[in-house]
Motif scaffolding. Sequence first.
Motif, PDB file in Angstrom:
ATOM      1  N   SER A 126      -9.024  -2.208  -6.485  1.00  0.00           N
ATOM      2  CA  SER A 126      -7.964  -1.381  -5.997  1.00  0.00           C
ATOM      3  C   SER A 126      -7.044  -2.047  -4.899  1.00  0.00           C
ATOM      4  N   VAL A 127      -5.415  -1.606  -4.804  1.00  0.00           N
ATOM      5  CA  VAL A 127      -4.890  -2.255  -3.754  1.00  0.00           C
ATOM      6  C   VAL A 127      -4.867  -1.240  -2.411  1.00  0.00           C
ATOM      7  N   VAL A 128      -5.664  -0.012  -2.628  1.00  0.00           N
ATOM      8  CA  VAL A 128      -5.767   0.656  -1.394  1.00  0.00           C
ATOM      9  C   VAL A 128      -7.148   1.611  -1.626  1.00  0.00           C
ATOM     10  N   MET A 129      -7.787   1.627  -0.430  1.00  0.00           N
ATOM     11  CA  MET A 129      -9.163   2.276  -0.278  1.00  0.00           C
ATOM     12  C   MET A 129      -9.149   3.101   0.835  1.00  0.00           C
ATOM     13  N   PRO A 130      -9.528   4.395   0.576  1.00  0.00           N
ATOM     14  CA  PRO A 130      -9.619   5.316   1.436  1.00  0.00           C
ATOM     15  C   PRO A 130     -10.714   5.066   2.466  1.00  0.00           C
ATOM     16  N   ILE A 223       2.986   0.958  -3.491  1.00  0.00           N
ATOM     17  CA  ILE A 223       3.730   2.354  -3.003  1.00  0.00           C
ATOM     18  C   ILE A 223       3.084   3.736  -3.249  1.00  0.00           C
ATOM     19  N   GLU A 224       3.017   3.590  -4.816  1.00  0.00           N
ATOM     20  CA  GLU A 224       2.341   4.775  -5.230  1.00  0.00           C
ATOM     21  C   GLU A 224       0.505   5.019  -4.885  1.00  0.00           C
ATOM     22  N   GLU A 225       0.048   3.938  -4.874  1.00  0.00           N
ATOM     23  CA  GLU A 225      -1.232   3.999  -4.098  1.00  0.00           C
ATOM     24  C   GLU A 225      -1.282   4.452  -2.871  1.00  0.00           C
ATOM     25  N   ILE A 226      -0.435   4.202  -1.874  1.00  0.00           N
ATOM     26  CA  ILE A 226      -0.263   4.745  -0.579  1.00  0.00           C
ATOM     27  C   ILE A 226       0.117   6.069  -0.557  1.00  0.00           C
ATOM     28  N   GLN A 227       0.969   6.361  -1.376  1.00  0.00           N
ATOM     29  CA  GLN A 227       1.274   7.760  -1.198  1.00  0.00           C
ATOM     30  C   GLN A 227       0.308   8.964  -1.895  1.00  0.00           C
ATOM     31  N   ARG A 228      -0.510   8.152  -2.949  1.00  0.00           N
ATOM     32  CA  ARG A 228      -1.784   9.051  -3.210  1.00  0.00           C
ATOM     33  C   ARG A 228      -2.725   9.112  -2.432  1.00  0.00           C
ATOM     34  N   ALA A 229      -3.041   8.011  -1.432  1.00  0.00           N
ATOM     35  CA  ALA A 229      -3.840   8.140  -0.576  1.00  0.00           C
ATOM     36  C   ALA A 229      -3.493   8.896   0.708  1.00  0.00           C
ATOM     37  N   CYS A 230      -2.216   9.408   0.843  1.00  0.00           N
ATOM     38  CA  CYS A 230      -1.731   9.977   1.790  1.00  0.00           C
ATOM     39  C   CYS A 230      -1.974  11.701   1.561  1.00  0.00           C
ATOM     40  N   LEU A 267       3.090   1.644  15.546  1.00  0.00           N
ATOM     41  CA  LEU A 267       2.492   2.879  15.992  1.00  0.00           C
ATOM     42  C   LEU A 267       3.444   3.796  15.741  1.00  0.00           C
ATOM     43  N   ASN A 268       2.991   5.108  15.241  1.00  0.00           N
ATOM     44  CA  ASN A 268       4.013   6.172  15.079  1.00  0.00           C
ATOM     45  C   ASN A 268       4.778   6.018  13.876  1.00  0.00           C
ATOM     46  N   VAL A 269       4.359   5.453  12.813  1.00  0.00           N
ATOM     47  CA  VAL A 269       5.160   5.283  11.514  1.00  0.00           C
ATOM     48  C   VAL A 269       5.024   6.422  10.710  1.00  0.00           C
ATOM     49  N   SER A 270       6.285   6.848  10.090  1.00  0.00           N
ATOM     50  CA  SER A 270       6.651   7.732   9.303  1.00  0.00           C
ATOM     51  C   SER A 270       6.127   7.385   7.803  1.00  0.00           C
ATOM     52  N   LEU A 271       5.745   8.133   6.824  1.00  0.00           N
ATOM     53  CA  LEU A 271       5.438   7.970   5.455  1.00  0.00           C
ATOM     54  C   LEU A 271       6.638   6.925   4.766  1.00  0.00           C
ATOM     55  N   ASP A 272       7.825   7.393   4.887  1.00  0.00           N
ATOM     56  CA  ASP A 272       9.010   6.777   4.558  1.00  0.00           C
ATOM     57  C   ASP A 272       9.150   5.327   5.062  1.00  0.00           C
TER      58      ASP A 272
END
Length: 901
Positions: A126-130, A223-230, A267-272
């Motif tokens: 996977s490209v993203v792991m929780p 991008i999609e995997e990051i959004q899914r993890a969020c 630090l303090n980075v928004s989702l977009d």
Amino acid sequence: MPTIMGNLKELFRSRRMKAGQAAMKHSEADSEFRFKYALFKELLSANSEFFNLLSDLEEKLRGHHVFGASYVRSQAIRSLTQVFKMVKSLNQLSADKYRQLYDVLEGINRELTELIRDPPGSEPESVVMPYSDIFKEHADWVGGKNANIGEIKNRLDLPVPGGFAVTTRACSLFLDQNRLRQEIRERKNIMDAGDVQNVSLLNRLSREITRLIESSPVPQVIIEEIQRACEPLKGAKNSKDLRFAVRSSAVGEDGEASFAGQYASRLNVSLDQMGDAYKSVIASLFSGRSMSYRMARGIKDDDLSMAVACMEMVDAVAGGVMYTRHPYDITNETLIINAVWGLGPYAVDGVVDPDTYEVEKTSPHRILTRRVPAKKVQLTCAVQTGGHGNESSADSQKPDHGIREIPVPLEKQGAPCLDDDRIRQLAAYGIKLEAHYRCAQDVEWALDPSGRIFILQSRPLKVNAVKDQRAGAPERNLKPRPAAGHRVIIEQSEVACQGIGTGRAYHVRSEADLAGFPKGAVLIAHHSSPEYVVVMGQCSGIVTESGSISGHMAALAREFNVPTLMGLDAGNALTLIPGDMEITLDGYAGRVYEGRVKELAAASVNQGAHMKGTPVYGLLEQTARLMVPLNLINPKSPEFKPSGCRTLHDMARFCHELSYTEMFGLSDMASRQHQCSLRLDAPLPIDLHIIDLGSGLKAGEPAPACGGTVTMDHIQSIPFLALLRGMLNPEVNSAEPRPVNFSGLFSVIREQMLSPGHLDGRFGDRSYAVIADKYVNFSSRVGYHYSVVDAYCGDTINKNYITFSFKGGAADDIKKNRRAKAIAMILEALNFTVDVKEDKVDARLQKYPGPVIQERLDLLGRLLLFSRQMDMLMTTEQSLQWVAQNFLAGNYRLKTGRPPD
């Protein structure tokens, strides 16, 4: 991986061709001197870097740090690179005299390659792991920082911020889909083809690479995997309210000592803003500072991969650090908590003087002391209006950056940041972390507005003297107070291996003294030596007056886990510590006490190792067996040859030792190739000519033509100036008549009449000094004596040395031998290692600080002139001791007393 050696040879072949082309621009003799010195400096630098790698590897062998197989591979390849540099430099210095070393290195490379080969399935799916799926075993996929957070969350069930890791697979995907690898490689090739020390070129290419990365789109799958993890992190929040700390978690960055501060955090980075923040972290792999760091240490970009930690931002009411035992006093078992208002970096960086709470480790965690100073400013999350956050405080007042500094409200400035319940809760978390990792911990934490405490990171605590980082505090090391009721013999030294050693002092002045070493004693010596390894299995500690904590003996001490102190701040170790005195060596504070200090012995840190027993730790052990052990101890042994090298440490030892011999031979070159020498105009009894390697004479001075003259004012070579100071000392450089022993004088005259041609063919009328800013090779004839001084003197103790050879004389063989023994007595009193064969003296002093090297060179300069009067005085065996004692007492003119008959 099988092409490691081939790649290294190709890299250095191209550099050798460039060096050869550049040499053609100079005269043949001048270029040869410069080329040899450049090779020597490269060998010394590679040796120092290799020992830095060994030190880091030995730290991992303690089993406290989380690391993956990628770390092991990276360290092995980096070590091979540095040893290859040494082998290559030595062979070029010696006209390929030691080509067998290449075969030995290839054999070790094959074994290491087989061990560190990537196993099947070594890349994450996977490209993203929780974080809920991450444990320490995933360090190769997510980096040490992410692996540690997952371990804390899943195995300890302690509160950590929500979040996920963007894995190394995502980094590969990003670089490959945007075809960035080739673009980056082309720019790196420009750098390799040019001057790697060219800072402006380095920064320009870094900016180009950064622009390429930051202008490339993040692949949609990431991008999609990051959004899914969020999604699980939103809860009742709106997506716009989610904020993250986006940090590097580079694979190979697992050690705190490696790559510290090289990569970006936001630090303090928004989702977009996550895509831009992610690219910013990836781009920091190619910052000028990061690339310079890797080039200097022989780290190939192919050995690196970047994972990224995305952790939910805690809008901290308070934050700070916790130490699960005192950070520099091993007798103090209490838990220490530091706290500031707002985000924790101001406590870590010393910007604000923090609250300090000392807490008992046993339940109910009684608070022993509390210190609450005024805290006037705090670091907080800013209201975002665009852009992304930056951990740097340089732009902290700008509203479009993620963090900013604001005043602490007046009513809170003198108030404690934590109440008693929160202090006890933190203490309980600390005890749980220490129990899991089986060693003291350095913990970062944050308190959110709802009163919940989060663990942000936990790493092994290094119990040692630390810097005082309080606001406005003077620059100083903090140390515990000396143990009450015990006399401190040595207050300050460098710690090569931590621990507490107690036993009877045993003096070692020569190799012969090791034969009678009693079990449990503490070895005391003037200087370090790898030969002490023969007693390391039975000694309680080692104290040496000189030595490098990144040298051969220090590496052996850490391998045997022998508490070791080096580089004492005062006096002669063998005088300060009498033989057979019971002493206690404090390998944390760098002290030596008279007698047995029971509280130190009882408090000696006996830490566990949570990584031991894991597959990756087993890989590290197997790899270390080909890298760490030292078998080539004694250069005089018949086994001290290329075929005797069985580890990378052996090869480094061999190359380092033989490099001195090769540089010593510059004296022969100087007598043969002196076309571009300059005569020194100074009141010396020799015709001295200088060959400048490019930095031995002051810049900006008019450069004299070949055969011209320079004065003392032109010289900036540190070791050469020290040697000249001794030779120009008015007490030895004087035309005043000396006392004469007439029987000795007639013996000298008779010997010269009977044997007028006894001197070696190298002995000419001229003396030569080949110089650079930190180097001198001085060959001289003073009277009938021929001597060579080869020395390096700089800030790095591990590189500093003096090699000295003395031969010749105008007397018969008996008197020449006595003269050699007298010189040996003098040099041994100055802590040189000395070897005498007939009328020849060979001596070595190494790994002393620069000021000590300069002081010894000054004395050598005096000795060179003092030796003129020795031949006629060597009438009896007693006379040589009389001469040595007079020199050491500073009685160079021999005004008092007479030589014994």
